[in-house]
Write a protein that holds these residues in place. Structure first.
Motif, PDB file in Angstrom:
ATOM      1  N   GLN A 197       1.614  11.415  -4.398  1.00  9.75           N
ATOM      2  CA  GLN A 197       1.332  10.006  -4.349  1.00  9.75           C
ATOM      3  C   GLN A 197       2.995  10.287  -5.348  1.00  9.75           C
ATOM      4  O   GLN A 197       2.825  10.539  -6.439  1.00  9.75           O
ATOM      5  CB  GLN A 197       0.801   9.148  -4.494  1.00  9.75           C
ATOM      6  CG  GLN A 197       0.492   8.159  -4.678  1.00  9.75           C
ATOM      7  CD  GLN A 197      -0.446   6.938  -4.712  1.00  9.75           C
ATOM      8  OE1 GLN A 197      -0.847   7.296  -5.972  1.00  9.75           O
ATOM      9  NE2 GLN A 197      -0.319   6.023  -5.324  1.00  9.75           N
ATOM     10  N   GLY A 198       3.504   9.053  -4.664  1.00  8.70           N
ATOM     11  CA  GLY A 198       5.129   9.010  -5.293  1.00  8.70           C
ATOM     12  C   GLY A 198       6.094   8.475  -4.295  1.00  8.70           C
ATOM     13  O   GLY A 198       5.649   8.743  -2.977  1.00  8.70           O
ATOM     14  N   THR A 229       2.752  -1.277   5.948  1.00  8.06           N
ATOM     15  CA  THR A 229       1.992  -0.079   7.266  1.00  8.06           C
ATOM     16  C   THR A 229       1.319   0.359   6.855  1.00  8.06           C
ATOM     17  O   THR A 229       1.694   1.569   6.092  1.00  8.06           O
ATOM     18  CB  THR A 229       3.792  -0.420   8.052  1.00  8.06           C
ATOM     19  OG1 THR A 229       4.691   0.700   7.387  1.00  8.06           O
ATOM     20  CG2 THR A 229       4.017  -1.755   8.622  1.00  8.06           C
ATOM     21  N   THR A 230       0.993   1.472   8.241  1.00  5.06           N
ATOM     22  CA  THR A 230       0.832   3.189   7.562  1.00  5.06           C
ATOM     23  C   THR A 230       1.461   4.086   8.276  1.00  5.06           C
ATOM     24  O   THR A 230       3.069   3.547   8.119  1.00  5.06           O
ATOM     25  CB  THR A 230      -0.964   3.442   7.954  1.00  5.06           C
ATOM     26  OG1 THR A 230      -0.146   3.221  10.104  1.00  5.06           O
ATOM     27  CG2 THR A 230      -1.736   1.803   8.489  1.00  5.06           C
ATOM     28  N   MET A 231       1.654   5.354   7.503  1.00  3.42           N
ATOM     29  CA  MET A 231       2.589   6.495   7.713  1.00  3.42           C
ATOM     30  C   MET A 231       2.600   6.864   8.944  1.00  3.42           C
ATOM     31  O   MET A 231       1.357   7.323   8.606  1.00  3.42           O
ATOM     32  CB  MET A 231       2.331   7.165   6.298  1.00  3.42           C
ATOM     33  CG  MET A 231       3.593   8.137   5.399  1.00  3.42           C
ATOM     34  SD  MET A 231       2.689   9.604   4.847  1.00  3.42           S
ATOM     35  CE  MET A 231       4.831  10.391   4.479  1.00  3.42           C
ATOM     36  N   PHE A 234       0.466  -0.943  -0.053  1.00  5.82           N
ATOM     37  CA  PHE A 234       0.117  -0.505  -0.239  1.00  5.82           C
ATOM     38  C   PHE A 234       0.933   1.767  -0.056  1.00  5.82           C
ATOM     39  O   PHE A 234       1.541   1.584   0.863  1.00  5.82           O
ATOM     40  CB  PHE A 234      -0.624   0.389   1.137  1.00  5.82           C
ATOM     41  CG  PHE A 234      -2.010  -1.470   1.362  1.00  5.82           C
ATOM     42  CD1 PHE A 234      -3.049  -1.013   0.545  1.00  5.82           C
ATOM     43  CD2 PHE A 234      -1.876  -2.221   1.613  1.00  5.82           C
ATOM     44  CE1 PHE A 234      -4.107  -2.137   0.830  1.00  5.82           C
ATOM     45  CE2 PHE A 234      -2.508  -3.409   1.730  1.00  5.82           C
ATOM     46  CZ  PHE A 234      -3.498  -3.386   1.353  1.00  5.82           C
ATOM     47  N   GLN A 235       0.696   2.394  -0.998  1.00  9.68           N
ATOM     48  CA  GLN A 235       1.770   3.551  -1.249  1.00  9.68           C
ATOM     49  C   GLN A 235       0.577   4.831  -0.722  1.00  9.68           C
ATOM     50  O   GLN A 235      -0.582   4.395  -0.729  1.00  9.68           O
ATOM     51  CB  GLN A 235       1.938   3.712  -2.130  1.00  9.68           C
ATOM     52  CG  GLN A 235       3.099   4.722  -2.145  1.00  9.68           C
ATOM     53  CD  GLN A 235       3.589   4.968  -3.737  1.00  9.68           C
ATOM     54  OE1 GLN A 235       2.497   4.852  -4.963  1.00  9.68           O
ATOM     55  NE2 GLN A 235       4.859   5.429  -4.112  1.00  9.68           N
ATOM     56  N   GLY A 278       6.543   8.407   0.293  1.00  9.88           N
ATOM     57  CA  GLY A 278       6.699   6.676   1.139  1.00  9.88           C
ATOM     58  C   GLY A 278       6.378   5.640  -0.426  1.00  9.88           C
ATOM     59  O   GLY A 278       5.827   5.403  -1.369  1.00  9.88           O
ATOM     60  N   ARG A 279       6.989   4.812  -0.163  1.00 10.22           N
ATOM     61  CA  ARG A 279       7.186   3.712  -1.046  1.00 10.22           C
ATOM     62  C   ARG A 279       5.830   2.942  -0.566  1.00 10.22           C
ATOM     63  O   ARG A 279       5.995   2.556   0.517  1.00 10.22           O
ATOM     64  CB  ARG A 279       8.858   2.589  -1.002  1.00 10.22           C
ATOM     65  CG  ARG A 279       9.639   3.729  -2.259  1.00 10.22           C
ATOM     66  CD  ARG A 279      10.797   2.847  -2.407  1.00 10.22           C
ATOM     67  NE  ARG A 279      12.076   3.369  -2.847  1.00 10.22           N
ATOM     68  CZ  ARG A 279      12.319   3.318  -3.748  1.00 10.22           C
ATOM     69  NH1 ARG A 279      11.009   2.584  -5.110  1.00 10.22           N
ATOM     70  NH2 ARG A 279      12.931   4.395  -4.573  1.00 10.22           N
TER      71      ARG A 279
END
Length: 483
Positions: free
Chosen positions: A278-279, A288-290, A65-66, A283-284
């Motif tokens: 997004q990008g 996990t959540t950001m 998940f991005q 975060g790749r």
């Protein structure tokens, strides 16, 4: 676990009118088999805690998940579910290759539906609270999407099975072609009826063009990464990007700029009026959540950078650099007048006579809470000293509706007083607001009045368009319920 694919079934081929009539019985049988296969997919992806994978031929499929960040929210608003595949030796296989391994069209349909279920299953376990996950963006290949109206209950049952609220699902229509665009409209209407939001992916390349934008009337449009890459290097391309964002807003949709890999690209995207980012820079794809702290750090950096000369922004929608400079000068004049005890209305009159001035307001800096989560109407009310606004714009992107962002604006202005800051647009995210899509740029200026730190803010109207037919709303937590 055995494959969900039945190799003996004849593929569902793209249909012409004559073929559809001639093969109606065959298509009905094939669709019955499709529905049966989907039930087996459900059985292989049970609910529960923990991450899951799924076997497909000789591959193992999983999710990553991005994060997608909201400019107005100054936080992560959701995640795009992306397919991850590995062969028997553990080597990664890209998604295009996975779909290319499908034996026929029907295999591709199974794989598309399988990925949706897999991502929702894993998304439900991405965090403990649904509010921490936000939106999930799920890709749908157009040829698979056109089959959904033939099984209207299947996608809705899948959503219910995995416990994801329909309003938190964004179905991304990929940029590939489809045998019948009219059937794609039927699919979009089905997703909306279920309660999902619609996005067009990779806008600017392939089949994701303005014809599809006008036909599908999406809630969001994701601009392809090649556009931001070129716009960062080339001034004329940057103007094209700004005009593209404006046109999409005119169509009632919000803009996601994807493929942002560098800070300069992020700054250009914000300056161009993007609603979401997004990008890899943010975060790749991961499991996990950001971190909210990381989000705050990123936006602090971006908000400060907007004021740097190389980005100061002739590219702000509808506002040239000379006009922006004039608003800056009037902001300083107004603050100086307030410091000399001139009445607020008189001090700000010149600023408010400017054609795009929406409102001006004064905030007290000494009462700023150190708790970033304290952004209620009451906490903002404690620091708001005075406000004058255009009556036609009352409550549109109002300071009280964006408390968390306003606190950040206040802190940035106090950290560097006597400098006019240009801040990201305030956007009204009130779910119930029946209001036009309005964008503003907020100027802020820190100064002292009788030794008390103050911040003067002015909102400049830079864009206004009709509302979307299905206005997007970010998840809002009220008690234990998502609305």
């Amino acid at each position: 676990m055995p494959s969900m694919l039945n190799k003996s079934i004849q593929p569902l081929k793209p249909k012409s009118n004559s073929a559809a009539i001639a093969n109606a019985g065959t298509n009905v049988d094939a669709r019955t088999t499709l529905a049966s296969g989907l039930n087996r997919i459900f059985a292989g992806l049970p609910r529960g805690r923990g991450w899951t994978t799924f076997p497909f031929n000789t591959l193992t499929l999983s999710s990553a998940f991005q994060p997608i960040l909201g400019v107005a929210e100054q936080n992560c608003v959701g995640y795009e579910g992306l397919l991850r595949a590995h062969n028997m030796t553990g080597q990664p296989i890209n998604p295009e290759t996975v779909f290319a391994l499908s034996a026929n069209h029907q295999d591709e349909l199974f794989l598309d539906w399988l990925c949706r279920g897999l991502h929702m299953r894993n998304f439900a376990n991405l965090a403990n609270l649904e509010s921490e996950r936000g939106l999930i963006f799920i890709n749908a290949y157009p040829e698979a999407a056109v089959e959904d109206p033939h099984h209207p209950e299947v996608f809705a049952d899948m959503i219910s099975f995995y416990g994801v609220h329909p309003s938190n699902i964004v179905v991304e229509i990929l940029e590939t072609g489809v045998s019948d665009e009219a059937h794609l409209v039927d699919a979009v209407n089905l997703y909306r009826k279920i309660g999902c939001k619609i996005a067009i992916d990779d806008f600017g390349i392939g089949f994701s063009n303005f014809d599809r934008l006008w036909r599908l009337r999406p809630d969001l449009v994701k601009i392809d990464r090649t556009v931001i890459q070129t716009a960062t290097r080339d001034h004329h391309a940057r103007l094209v990007l700004c005009n593209m964002v404006k046109l999409i807003h005119d169509c009632g949709a919000k803009v996601v700029i994807e493929g942002i890999e560098e800070r300069a690209e992020a700054i250009v995207a914000v300056a161009a009026g993007a609603d979401y980012l997004q990008g890899f820079y943010f975060g790749r794809p991961d499991q996990t959540t950001m971190s909210p702290v990381l989000c705050q750090s990123i936006f602090t950096s971006l908000n400060d950078a907007i004021n740097e000369p190389q980005y100061a922004t002739e590219s702000i929608e509808g506002l040239t650099q000379p006009a922006l400079n004039q608003y800056r000068d009037l902001m300083v004049d107004a603050a100086n007048a307030i410091g000399k005890q001139i009445e607020f209305a008189d001090a700000t009159a010149a600023f408010l006579t400017m054609p795009q001035a929406a409102r001006v307001y004064l905030m007290r800096g000494e009462d700023v809470s150190t708790d970033n989560n304290d952004s209620t109407d009451q906490s903002i009310g404690r620091i708001m000293v005075d406000m004058i606004e255009d009556e036609d714009l009352a409550n549109v992107a109002a300071p009280h509706s964006v408390g968390a962002q306003l606190k950040q604006i206040l802190k940035h202005a106090l950290a560097e007083p006597s400098v006019v800051k240009v801040n990201a647009s305030l956007v009204n995210t009130d779910r119930g607001a029946k209001l036009p899509h309005v964008r503003t740029v907020t100027l802020s200026y820190g100064f002292a009045q009788l030794g008390i730190p103050m911040v003067l803010c002015g909102d400049i109207l830079v864009h206004k368009s009709r509302p979307s037919p299905a206005a997007i709303a970010m998840p809002v937590v009220l008690g234990n319920d998502l609305t």
